[in-house]
Motif scaffolding. Structure first.
Motif, PDB file in Angstrom:
ATOM      1  N   GLY A 146       0.815  -1.201   0.000  1.00  0.00           N
ATOM      2  CA  GLY A 146       0.000   0.000   0.000  1.00  0.00           C
ATOM      3  C   GLY A 146       0.849   1.252   0.000  1.00  0.00           C
ATOM      4  N   GLY A 147       0.734   2.046   1.069  1.00  0.00           N
ATOM      5  CA  GLY A 147       1.491   3.280   1.170  1.00  0.00           C
ATOM      6  C   GLY A 147       2.955   3.066   1.456  1.00  0.00           C
ATOM      7  N   GLN A 148       3.345   1.844   1.814  1.00  0.00           N
ATOM      8  CA  GLN A 148       4.748   1.563   2.094  1.00  0.00           C
ATOM      9  C   GLN A 148       5.438   1.109   0.811  1.00  0.00           C
ATOM     10  OE1 GLN A 148       5.686   2.404   4.993  1.00  0.00           O
ATOM     11  NE2 GLN A 148       3.674   2.605   5.902  1.00  0.00           N
ATOM     12  N   PRO A 149       6.555   1.720   0.465  1.00  0.00           N
ATOM     13  CA  PRO A 149       7.185   1.390  -0.816  1.00  0.00           C
ATOM     14  C   PRO A 149       7.879   0.038  -0.795  1.00  0.00           C
ATOM     15  CG  PRO A 149       8.555   2.903   0.412  1.00  0.00           C
ATOM     16  CD  PRO A 149       7.284   2.748   1.206  1.00  0.00           C
ATOM     17  N   LEU A 150       8.007  -0.546  -1.966  1.00  0.00           N
ATOM     18  CA  LEU A 150       8.837  -1.727  -2.144  1.00  0.00           C
ATOM     19  C   LEU A 150      10.281  -1.240  -2.153  1.00  0.00           C
ATOM     20  CD1 LEU A 150       8.990  -4.771  -2.706  1.00  0.00           C
ATOM     21  CD2 LEU A 150       8.820  -4.257  -5.137  1.00  0.00           C
ATOM     22  N   ALA A 151      10.899  -1.227  -0.956  1.00  0.00           N
ATOM     23  CA  ALA A 151      12.214  -0.632  -0.783  1.00  0.00           C
ATOM     24  C   ALA A 151      12.758  -1.103   0.564  1.00  0.00           C
ATOM     25  CB  ALA A 151      12.123   0.900  -0.830  1.00  0.00           C
ATOM     26  N   ASP A 152      13.945  -0.586   0.932  1.00  0.00           N
ATOM     27  CA  ASP A 152      14.527  -0.923   2.228  1.00  0.00           C
ATOM     28  C   ASP A 152      13.642  -0.371   3.340  1.00  0.00           C
ATOM     29  OD1 ASP A 152      16.702  -2.094   0.974  1.00  0.00           O
ATOM     30  OD2 ASP A 152      17.904  -0.271   1.028  1.00  0.00           O
ATOM     31  N   ARG A 153      13.123  -1.247   4.217  1.00  0.00           N
ATOM     32  CA  ARG A 153      12.259  -0.833   5.325  1.00  0.00           C
ATOM     33  C   ARG A 153      12.693  -1.541   6.609  1.00  0.00           C
ATOM     34  NH1 ARG A 153       6.858  -2.018   5.360  1.00  0.00           N
ATOM     35  NH2 ARG A 153       6.667  -0.301   6.835  1.00  0.00           N
ATOM     36  N   PRO A 154      13.835  -1.133   7.165  1.00  0.00           N
ATOM     37  CA  PRO A 154      14.286  -1.778   8.399  1.00  0.00           C
ATOM     38  C   PRO A 154      13.426  -1.388   9.601  1.00  0.00           C
ATOM     39  CG  PRO A 154      15.728   0.053   7.837  1.00  0.00           C
ATOM     40  CD  PRO A 154      14.787  -0.116   6.680  1.00  0.00           C
ATOM     41  N   PHE A 155      13.265  -2.337  10.518  1.00  0.00           N
ATOM     42  CA  PHE A 155      12.627  -2.095  11.809  1.00  0.00           C
ATOM     43  C   PHE A 155      13.686  -2.282  12.887  1.00  0.00           C
ATOM     44  CE2 PHE A 155       8.896  -2.364   9.368  1.00  0.00           C
ATOM     45  CZ  PHE A 155       7.792  -1.975  10.132  1.00  0.00           C
ATOM     46  N   ILE A 156      13.861  -1.254  13.734  1.00  0.00           N
ATOM     47  CA  ILE A 156      14.823  -1.306  14.826  1.00  0.00           C
ATOM     48  C   ILE A 156      14.065  -1.160  16.134  1.00  0.00           C
ATOM     49  CG2 ILE A 156      16.923  -0.318  15.799  1.00  0.00           C
ATOM     50  CD1 ILE A 156      17.519   0.915  13.095  1.00  0.00           C
ATOM     51  N   ARG A 157      14.208  -2.144  17.001  1.00  0.00           N
ATOM     52  CA  ARG A 157      13.507  -2.157  18.284  1.00  0.00           C
ATOM     53  C   ARG A 157      12.018  -1.865  18.115  1.00  0.00           C
ATOM     54  NH1 ARG A 157      18.091   0.359  22.481  1.00  0.00           N
ATOM     55  NH2 ARG A 157      19.477  -1.451  22.301  1.00  0.00           N
ATOM     56  N   GLY A 158      11.424  -2.529  17.112  1.00  0.00           N
ATOM     57  CA  GLY A 158       9.988  -2.448  16.905  1.00  0.00           C
ATOM     58  C   GLY A 158       9.498  -1.224  16.171  1.00  0.00           C
ATOM     59  N   GLN A 159      10.393  -0.338  15.719  1.00  0.00           N
ATOM     60  CA  GLN A 159       9.981   0.905  15.073  1.00  0.00           C
ATOM     61  C   GLN A 159      10.427   0.913  13.618  1.00  0.00           C
ATOM     62  OE1 GLN A 159       8.198   2.648  17.426  1.00  0.00           O
ATOM     63  NE2 GLN A 159       8.902   0.976  18.741  1.00  0.00           N
ATOM     64  N   ALA A 160       9.504   1.259  12.710  1.00  0.00           N
ATOM     65  CA  ALA A 160       9.839   1.361  11.288  1.00  0.00           C
ATOM     66  C   ALA A 160      10.858   2.470  11.095  1.00  0.00           C
ATOM     67  CB  ALA A 160       8.579   1.643  10.466  1.00  0.00           C
ATOM     68  N   SER A 161      12.015   2.134  10.515  1.00  0.00           N
ATOM     69  CA  SER A 161      13.149   3.061  10.480  1.00  0.00           C
ATOM     70  C   SER A 161      13.641   3.345   9.073  1.00  0.00           C
ATOM     71  CB  SER A 161      14.293   2.503  11.340  1.00  0.00           C
ATOM     72  OG  SER A 161      13.880   2.306  12.672  1.00  0.00           O
ATOM     73  N   GLY A 162      12.770   3.187   8.069  1.00  0.00           N
ATOM     74  CA  GLY A 162      13.171   3.477   6.702  1.00  0.00           C
ATOM     75  C   GLY A 162      13.539   4.932   6.494  1.00  0.00           C
ATOM     76  N   ASN A 163      13.024   5.814   7.341  1.00  0.00           N
ATOM     77  CA  ASN A 163      13.345   7.232   7.247  1.00  0.00           C
ATOM     78  C   ASN A 163      14.649   7.585   7.923  1.00  0.00           C
ATOM     79  OD1 ASN A 163      12.321   9.815   6.312  1.00  0.00           O
ATOM     80  ND2 ASN A 163      10.311   8.948   6.707  1.00  0.00           N
ATOM     81  N   ASN A 164      15.263   6.633   8.593  1.00  0.00           N
ATOM     82  CA  ASN A 164      16.438   6.903   9.415  1.00  0.00           C
ATOM     83  C   ASN A 164      17.701   6.271   8.844  1.00  0.00           C
ATOM     84  OD1 ASN A 164      14.358   7.821  11.097  1.00  0.00           O
ATOM     85  ND2 ASN A 164      15.527   7.369  12.918  1.00  0.00           N
TER      86      ASN A 164
END
Length: 762
Positions: free
Chosen positions: A108-126
């Motif tokens: 959906g709104g999440q791109p087909l791209a690198d989407r790491p989760f660190i300690r339970g938080q979506a961190s693709g912006n970081n």
């Protein structure tokens, strides 16, 4: 762009480029041999790696005002040696070696791209490159990296706006005062071909140029049809090396052309389908639901970076980084979970293919200035850094209107075969055929546009009181604004018939800080306690790199939402052992996210959502002995949606993409001066998918089962300049799911693959 992808032509282009890179590399190596022989390193090497046990790595950012052993938070530095020895090619590959990090699926709104989760938080912006935020939805390569730095916990004092779980910084290879050429040529099962060259040439006493080239073509092990094709370069020139004034210019370019993989379906509402406890349909691992004739993913990245540094004195040093970048993520992919419920027609199960698509160009201009140094005031010593960040980002975003005119029709009796998509696009649920013909159109509407501006000022100081006590302080203030236009398109028979434009904007100011106290029992050990905060503006609250909305829904519609707030408490211990060759750490952390928008009663919304992650992390990196190298750790996470929607469907559930247990260990041992053996062991416990108490609710019925994966590694030095490396990934050929997404789809991990690499150095 044509909907029909030239798969055969794409393979030929990729193979030609790989061969060209290898040929160019070997030719350059032969020419440079005589000039570089005098600069050969004395220590024995294998695959360009010092096998005598180098000291552990440190982050390169001046924001780290103390060595890692004295930094009161969990920070992992993944060195180039681990990147090369694990045969990693992507960010997903290399972050597998750092426990506690998982990846989310595109949806959906999440791109087909690198989407790491660190300690339970979506961190693709970081995700950062050389300390500057790397914007846009991207699939990143590792050929150009010197090391990867992972900061865990709330870290907005370091990075500004963020998700609260942590951030990832990718450090690029730079020119240095040396002359060498290194060539890697790899071939493996599943049509794997890869060539990399790393050439550095010293010019005079203080200048150098460096060129990295990469070409790769490969199928996805264990998955029918999915494949990747990519090439890239990193070119750099530097002057003033080894002097008080230094300047470096880098240009990075990456192109990918893939047939992407969106996994396999989860359970559907249809009765009598075979079920599993996890909710993943028991289809063969190689079942591929996409279409070779339609699906594609093409990405582009062009990034120019200029770094200028000047040392006035030990107390005053200046560093400025300017970045201009352009990226594009462009794809149409089959989502096997969005075609509706499976139907039993004509004696077998059928499903309709769903589609996801995105056209997302991003442009960024950023400038980061740091002043840092060390000085003493009375009984205390200070190691400080102050800085200013200015950036402007422009995202355009559109989804294609996909219209099927002919090709793979749905069988007679299949309900909803048209559904505004032509004659339908169906496949057998348990025997999909990626070679089904397809004819149709892809129409791209006017894209939505988001313009974001950031102004951030920050200051850090590590205050040393004698040899035992240190106080680590950091503060940052941000002004972050977003403006743009949302576009809603209507279509019929694949033709866009109307568009509605909605303008919106928002501006936020927020201040974040961190504070840590360190006690040093010995010179090479520390005990610490720390506290930090993060602000997550609503434009990135879901972890999407490119969303622009900042207003609520329901009774909060058109109301500018406040940033979500994340606080992180951590207590731990660190050691630098065996002459600082080995670093070890253990930490307890408690992370809380508050102020998320939730529905508190029918039609009524409030910013009252709360989630919590508590756990323990153990890490180790470096050399136990001169012959035994280790890298890895273990993370325990206890996550919970504390306060969610009023119907409490998901309240009390673990958070998505947050496994309770994760373990990774990559280790090697020098059997002789010429032979190294080793391997990796990776374990991830059950991990739920889907939204964290989202509108659909009940998504934690679906999960990725726990798994173990084992890899093997061996390297042999043929001569002083030539060695061979063998990697066998997933040696037991384990079937495992790496991630799920709500009730939509699940993604398999790679099957067994063997890769043989020839390394040549001059």
């Amino acid at each position: 762009m044509s909907a029909v992808r030239g798969v055969v032509a794409r393979k030929k282009r990729a193979l030609a480029f790989v061969a060209g890179v290898a040929g160019l590399s070997l030719g350059a190596a032969a020419q440079a041999e005589e000039a570089a022989s005098a600069a050969a390193e004395a220590a024995p090497e294998l695959s360009g790696v010092d096998v005598t046990g180098a000291r552990h790595r440190e982050p390169e950012s001046p924001k780290f005002t103390a060595p890692l052993v004295d930094t009161p938070r969990t920070v992992t530095v993944i060195p180039r040696e681990v990147i090369e020895r694990t045969a990693a090619t992507s960010l997903t590959d290399i972050l597998r070696t750092s426990p506690g990090i998982t990846f989310g699926a595109g949806e959906g709104g999440q791109p087909l791209a690198d989407r790491p989760f660190i300690r339970g938080q979506a961190s693709g912006n970081n995700i950062f490159v050389d300390g500057v935020r790397d914007t846009g939805g991207q699939t990143r390569e590792v050929f150009s990296l010197e090391q990867v730095e992972v900061i865990k916990g709330a870290d907005s004092a370091y990075s500004g706006r963020g998700s609260g779980g942590g951030s990832i910084n990718l450090t690029s290879k730079r020119p240095r005062l040396d002359s060498f050429v290194g060539v890697q040529a790899s071939a493996g099962t599943d049509a794997y071909y890869r060539a990399v060259v790393d050439a550095n040439h010293q010019i005079g006493e203080t200048s150098a140029v460096r060129l990295n080239l990469m070409g790769m073509e490969a199928d996805t092990p264990g998955r029918d049809a999915a494949e990747t094709s990519r090439y890239g370069l990193l070119a750099g020139i530097a002057t003033g090396l080894g002097t008080e004034t230094r300047a470096t210019l880098l240009y990075y370019r990456l192109r990918t052309d893939d047939l992407p993989d969106y996994g396999v379906p989860l359970f559907t509402k249809a009765r009598d389908l075979p079920r599993t406890d996890s909710g993943v349909l028991p289809v063969p691992r190689d079942s591929f639901y996409g279409l070779k004739a339609r699906d594609y993913q093409e990405t582009e990245a062009d990034i120019a970076t200029f770094v200028a540094e000047h040392d006035v004195s030990g107390a005053f040093r200046l560093r400025n980084v300017f970045r201009a970048s352009r990226t594009l993520n462009d794809y149409v992919v089959t989502n096997p979970g969005d075609g509706g419920a499976a139907q039993f027609v004509a004696g077998e199960w059928w499903m309709k293919r769903g589609t996801k698509s995105r056209w997302n160009p991003t442009r960024t201009i950023a400038n980061v200035t740091d002043v840092y140094g060390k000085f003493a005031t009375g009984f205390a010593e200070h190691s400080y850094a102050v800085g200013l960040e200015l950036s402007r980002e422009q995202n355009k975003n559109a989804s294609y209107v996909v219209y099927t005119a002919a090709g793979s029709p749905c069988p007679a009796g299949f309900a909803g075969a048209s559904n505004n998509a032509g004659v339908g696009d169906c496949t057998r649920l348990f025997a999909p055929n990626p070679d089904d013909p397809w004819q149709g159109t892809l129409a791209r509407p006017t894209p939505s546009r988001n313009d974001a501006k950031t102004t951030g000022v920050y200051a850090f100081d590590t205050v040393s009181f004698g040899d035992r006590w240190l106080l680590n302080l950091g503060i940052r203030h941000d002004r972050y604004s977003v403006s743009g236009t949302d576009v809603s398109a209507t279509s019929a028979a694949g033709v866009i018939t109307g568009e509605t434009l909605t303008h919106r904007d928002g501006e936020w100011e927020f201040t974040n800080y961190q504070a840590g106290l360190v006690y040093k029992p010995t010179e090479h050990s520390s005990l610490y306690v720390s506290y930090g905060t993060t602000s997550t503006p609503p434009t990135i609250a879901a972890g999407d790199q490119n969303t622009g909305t900042g207003t609520g829904q329901g009774n909060l519609a058109n109301v500018l939402l406040e940033p979500e707030e994340v606080t992180s408490f951590e207590v731990g211990a660190k050691w630098a052992l065996f002459g600082e060759r080995l670093s070890a750490s253990v930490a307890y952390f408690d992370l809380t996210r508050e102020n998320a928008q939730i529905q508190v009663s029918p039609g009524v919304y409030a910013q009252a959502g709360e989630a919590q992650v508590k756990g323990v992390e153990v890490g180790v990196s470096g050399a136990v002995t001169e012959r035994w190298q280790v890298f890895g750790g273990y993370t325990y996470q206890d996550s919970e949606l504390v306060r969610g929607a009023y119907n409490v469907v998901n309240v009390g559930d673990p958070l998505a993409n947050t496994p309770k247990h994760s373990f990774s260990l990559f280790t090697t041992y020098d059997v002789t001066d010429a032979l190294i053996v080793g391997g990796g062991a990776y374990h991830v416990s059950k991990s739920f998918g889907g939204n964290q108490g989202g509108a659909g609710g009940g998504n934690n019925l679906v999960y990725a089962p726990s798994y173990w994966r084992f890899d093997l590694f061996a390297a042999y030095r043929v001569t002083d300049k030539v060695d061979l490396q063998l990697n066998v990934q997933n040696v037991a050929d384990e079937d495992y799911i790496v991630r799920t997404n709500g009730v939509h789809h699940a993604d398999y991990g790679q099957a067994r693959q063997a890769i043989l690499t020839l390394n040549v150095r001059y």
